[in-house]
Design an enzyme around this catalytic site. Structure first.
Site, PDB file in Angstrom:
ATOM      1  N   ILE A  15       1.977  -2.256 -16.797  1.00  0.00           N
ATOM      2  CA  ILE A  15       1.527  -3.195 -15.770  1.00  0.00           C
ATOM      3  C   ILE A  15       0.022  -3.058 -15.592  1.00  0.00           C
ATOM      4  O   ILE A  15      -0.486  -1.962 -15.339  1.00  0.00           O
ATOM      5  CB  ILE A  15       2.218  -2.947 -14.419  1.00  0.00           C
ATOM      6  N   THR A  16      -0.696  -4.171 -15.706  1.00  0.00           N
ATOM      7  CA  THR A  16      -2.126  -4.163 -15.414  1.00  0.00           C
ATOM      8  C   THR A  16      -2.342  -4.475 -13.934  1.00  0.00           C
ATOM      9  O   THR A  16      -1.499  -5.086 -13.286  1.00  0.00           O
ATOM     10  CB  THR A  16      -2.884  -5.197 -16.267  1.00  0.00           C
ATOM     11  N   ALA A  18      -2.343  -2.389 -11.476  1.00  0.00           N
ATOM     12  CA  ALA A  18      -1.206  -1.735 -10.826  1.00  0.00           C
ATOM     13  C   ALA A  18      -1.604  -0.713  -9.774  1.00  0.00           C
ATOM     14  O   ALA A  18      -0.770   0.075  -9.340  1.00  0.00           O
ATOM     15  CB  ALA A  18      -0.332  -1.062 -11.880  1.00  0.00           C
ATOM     16  N   SER A  20      -2.945  -1.444  -6.702  1.00  0.00           N
ATOM     17  CA  SER A  20      -2.846  -1.951  -5.327  1.00  0.00           C
ATOM     18  C   SER A  20      -2.044  -3.237  -5.330  1.00  0.00           C
ATOM     19  O   SER A  20      -1.698  -3.777  -6.392  1.00  0.00           O
ATOM     20  CB  SER A  20      -4.245  -2.201  -4.734  1.00  0.00           C
ATOM     21  N   GLY A  21      -1.743  -3.742  -4.145  1.00  0.00           N
ATOM     22  CA  GLY A  21      -1.098  -5.041  -4.005  1.00  0.00           C
ATOM     23  C   GLY A  21       0.237  -5.147  -4.710  1.00  0.00           C
ATOM     24  O   GLY A  21       0.987  -4.181  -4.823  1.00  0.00           O
ATOM     25  N   TYR A 171     -10.934 -20.244 -10.434  1.00  0.00           N
ATOM     26  CA  TYR A 171      -9.683 -19.502 -10.247  1.00  0.00           C
ATOM     27  C   TYR A 171      -8.488 -20.402 -10.556  1.00  0.00           C
ATOM     28  O   TYR A 171      -7.548 -19.992 -11.266  1.00  0.00           O
ATOM     29  CB  TYR A 171      -9.593 -18.975  -8.820  1.00  0.00           C
TER      30      TYR A 171
END
Length: 290
Positions: A15-16, A18, A20-21, A171
């Site tokens: 998982i990138t 990874a 926080s959040g 974005y």
């Protein structure tokens, strides 16, 4: 309450974003489900800290911290080398890392930062890790997009906003690119053991607004008022990474753990192929999955 995460014992997940959040929550829950976890953060300190927190919360968690600045293609290649040194197969790749950069900046490679981090990074990393994904009996590529992709189209004549830049529009287009990439990847991998899906996690209260200016502070304040929790936002990522319900499902866009329709622009097959070719040129990708 969400259902318990299906067992991932014996599976390796990367998982990138990874630390926080929703990335951290997803990493913790996949570790809780028994996965061997490779956790990627922007720095060794944040990655080590996130791995430590998961080990404290999940007894016996197998967590390997890694770090890379995903705006740098050299660091992405170095990260892929490190992953190959740690495992001979990858069952789940979660492209979660991303950000909103309200003012235009460029990466070390001279590429507009939003496009570099949010789209080119998962494009390149996924390509570099394809041999490991192919080595798994069945593998999943999960890419965190956003409902913000609606209302825009790819501007191929100015992908990096050199003539006109809006942080929010950049974005939006990067999230559209995530979905186009996912659909084209699924098309090219059809008939293989690898599936690819994208998702909208919901409007989540995370650290995605990295901008340190007053505009960034305003956006973070608004997020705190109206956003859902990272725990809620991580549910669809966890579902796509682990649920038997989506075994064999590929090329879809999910909200609240259900496949839904994305924008018409995100279903433009010609745009998806063109974006693929442009991205391959910008990253120097030699391997083709076609």
């Amino acid at each position: 309450m969400p259902s318990p995460t299906p067992s991932l014992k014996g599976k390796t997940c990367l998982i990138t974003g990874a630390t926080s959040g929703i990335g951290f929550i997803a990493a913790r829950e996949l570790a809780r489900a028994g996965a061997r976890l490779l956790l990627v953060g922007r720095s060794a300190r944040t990655a080590d800290d996130a791995a430590r927190r998961i080990r404290e919360e999940v007894a016996g968690a197998d967590v390997g911290p890694l770090h890379a600045d995903l705006s740098s293609q050299a660091e992405i290649r170095k990260l892929a080398d490190e992953v190959r040194n740690r495992t001979d197969r990858l069952d789940v790749l979660v492209n979660n890392a991303g950000g909103i950069f309200l003012d235009r900046t460029e990466s070390v490679d001279g590429i507009e930062t939003t496009f570099a981090v949010n789209h080119l990074a998962p494009f390149l990393l996924t390509h570099l890790l394809l041999p490991l994904l192919e080595a798994a009996p069945s593998a999943r590529v999960v890419t965190v997009a956003s409902g913000a992709h609606r209302g825009v189209a790819m501007t191929f004549d100015d992908l990096e906003g050199r003539t006109r830049y809006s942080g929010w529009r950049a974005y939006q287009r990067s999230k559209l690119a995530n979905i186009l990439f996912t659909r084209e990847l699924a098309r090219r991998l059809k008939g293989s053991s690898i599936t690819a899906n994208s998702l909208h996690p919901g409007y989540v209260n995370t650290q995605i607004f990295r901008d340190a200016t007053w505009k960034g502070r305003v956006m973070r304040a608004l997020a705190g008022l109206f956003a859902i929790t990272p725990e809620k936002g991580a549910e669809t990522t966890i579902h796509l990474a682990s649920s038997p319900e989506v075994e064999g499902v590929s090329g879809e866009y999910f909200i609240a753990s259900r496949a839904v329709g994305s924008s018409l622009a995100s279903q433009d097959e010609a745009a998806a192929r063109r974006l693929w070719d442009v991205s391959a040129e910008m990253t120097g990708v030699e391997r083709s999955v076609d």
